[in-house]
Design a protein around this motif. Structure first.
Motif, mmCIF file in Angstrom:
data_model
loop_
_atom_site.group_PDB
_atom_site.id
_atom_site.type_symbol
_atom_site.label_atom_id
_atom_site.label_comp_id
_atom_site.label_asym_id
_atom_site.label_seq_id
_atom_site.Cartn_x
_atom_site.Cartn_y
_atom_site.Cartn_z
ATOM 1 N N LYS A 14 7.600 3.455 1.116
ATOM 2 C CA LYS A 14 6.487 2.266 1.065
ATOM 3 C C LYS A 14 5.233 2.945 1.689
ATOM 4 O O LYS A 14 4.262 2.406 1.400
ATOM 5 C CB LYS A 14 7.013 1.347 1.827
ATOM 6 N N CYS A 15 5.197 4.035 2.315
ATOM 7 C CA CYS A 15 4.007 4.667 2.899
ATOM 8 C C CYS A 15 3.228 5.431 1.847
ATOM 9 O O CYS A 15 1.887 5.844 2.181
ATOM 10 C CB CYS A 15 4.401 5.755 4.061
ATOM 11 N N GLY A 16 3.733 5.338 0.661
ATOM 12 C CA GLY A 16 3.078 6.129 -0.450
ATOM 13 C C GLY A 16 3.362 7.680 -0.417
ATOM 14 O O GLY A 16 3.015 8.302 -1.342
ATOM 15 N N TYR A 61 5.277 11.971 4.891
ATOM 16 C CA TYR A 61 4.335 10.896 5.543
ATOM 17 C C TYR A 61 4.017 11.698 6.974
ATOM 18 O O TYR A 61 2.535 11.607 7.170
ATOM 19 C CB TYR A 61 5.001 9.728 5.757
ATOM 20 N N GLN A 88 0.956 3.123 7.884
ATOM 21 C CA GLN A 88 1.471 2.956 6.557
ATOM 22 C C GLN A 88 3.037 2.628 6.476
ATOM 23 O O GLN A 88 3.504 2.736 5.314
ATOM 24 C CB GLN A 88 0.876 3.949 5.629
ATOM 25 N N CYS A 89 3.569 2.248 7.446
ATOM 26 C CA CYS A 89 5.114 2.348 7.635
ATOM 27 C C CYS A 89 5.502 0.858 7.899
ATOM 28 O O CYS A 89 5.737 0.346 8.972
ATOM 29 C CB CYS A 89 5.567 3.268 8.550
ATOM 30 N N ASN A 99 -1.189 -1.726 7.029
ATOM 31 C CA ASN A 99 -2.005 -1.797 6.125
ATOM 32 C C ASN A 99 -1.137 -2.685 4.872
ATOM 33 O O ASN A 99 -0.090 -2.226 4.498
ATOM 34 C CB ASN A 99 -2.222 -0.305 5.236
ATOM 35 N N ASN A 150 0.775 -1.349 1.818
ATOM 36 C CA ASN A 150 1.875 -0.747 1.872
ATOM 37 C C ASN A 150 3.144 -1.673 2.061
ATOM 38 O O ASN A 150 4.374 -1.103 2.095
ATOM 39 C CB ASN A 150 1.978 0.235 2.891
#
Length: 283
Positions: free
Chosen positions: A22-24, A31, A44-45, A68, A71
């Motif tokens: 999910k963090c990208g 990450y 972002q987690c 964020n 995310n």
């Protein structure tokens, strides 16, 4: 100044190891490396939640900021549950699970080991029959309140072991493919050499076939001559045969007799190099 590699290790240690992407990024380690290099932000987690952001902020010497929303959102930790009456055994969920928490076999029912599931959601999208549901199991507890260090360490170990296994399987598959290519290349070279040899010289089967044809022709000529002799029919046109032609006829007859004798002595057809004599009635 903190060494970047060491910083990535320390950041990774503060992540929940759900490997949810999910963090990208493809997992917690990528990450962590991105945050350490400044490529990614430390908020972002979603599984780590606000407490996870606070941990990273303290390490990095930065302020605590909100998660964020791009995310995801902080939530109670879920566990994947498979409706076994709908499961078709396609194995797609097993392949998607980053921590090997799903067990099953092709065309057989699959099930989730709840104690191993990190709630990453990755098994849901590939399921072709929508038989997987993410069920919250921690009540009001979210983020690190719904997770602990022991669970994170165990999940990271399973993830790393799975990655190592997949790497071995890829290497083995590549080695098998290379062996097949080498075998095919060797077979092509051997086939080309065999074709070349076959073009240069007759095989044993071809030579035997040629000898058999010659012997059959000789036998037919002999039988025809004996039949004509039994009928009292003499060869035609012998009165006007020149000495030169008669010499050729005599040589052919002598050769035929030698070939016949050789065949009788060897128990097989005569040599393939000698041509058959002309038929007696064609003289």
């Amino acid at each position: 100044m903190t060494d970047r590699v060491t910083l990535a290790d320390r950041i990774e240690d503060l992540l929940p190891q759900t490997q949810c992407t999910k963090c990208g990024y493809a997992g917690c380690r990528p990450y962590a490396e991105a945050v350490a290099s400044g490529e990614a932000e430390y908020n972002q987690c979603p599984p780590g939640g606000v407490q996870g952001i606070a941990r990273l902020a303290a390490l990095l010497g930065k302020n605590v900021v909100a998660l964020n929303p791009a995310n995801g959102e902080e939530r109670a930790r879920p566990v994947a549950v498979i409706d076994e009456t709908l499961c078709i055994g396609c194995t797609l969920c097993m392949q998607a699970c980053p921590v090997d928490a799903i067990v099953g076999a092709p065309k057989l029912m699959h099930t989730v080991v709840a104690e191993l599931c990190t709630g990453c959601d990755l098994c849901v999208p590939p399921c072709p029959v929508d038989c997987i549901e993410m069920v919250p199991v921690t009540g009001e507890r979210t983020g690190w309140d719904a997770w602990n260090e022991a669970q994170a360490d165990a999940a990271r170990l399973r993830h790393d072991r799975r990655a190592a296994r997949l790497a071995r399987e890829r290497q083995a598959a590549e080695a098998r493919a290379a062996a097949r290519r080498a075998q095919a290349a060797a077979g092509s070279a051997e086939s080309a050499e065999t074709a070349k040899s076959a073009a240069q010289a007759p095989t044993d089967d071809e030579a035997a076939k040629k000898r058999a044809i010659i012997q059959a022709a000789l036998e037919r000529a002999r039988q025809k001559k004996e039949a004509l002799a039994a009928q009292g029919v003499a060869p035609k046109n012998i009165a006007n045969v020149s000495a030169e032609v008669q010499a050729q006829i005599d040589a052919a007859e002598a050769r035929r007799q030698r070939l016949g004798a050789a065949a009788d002595a060897n128990g097989g057809p005569p040599g393939a190099d000698a041509p058959p004599p002309p038929a007696d009635d064609d003289r």
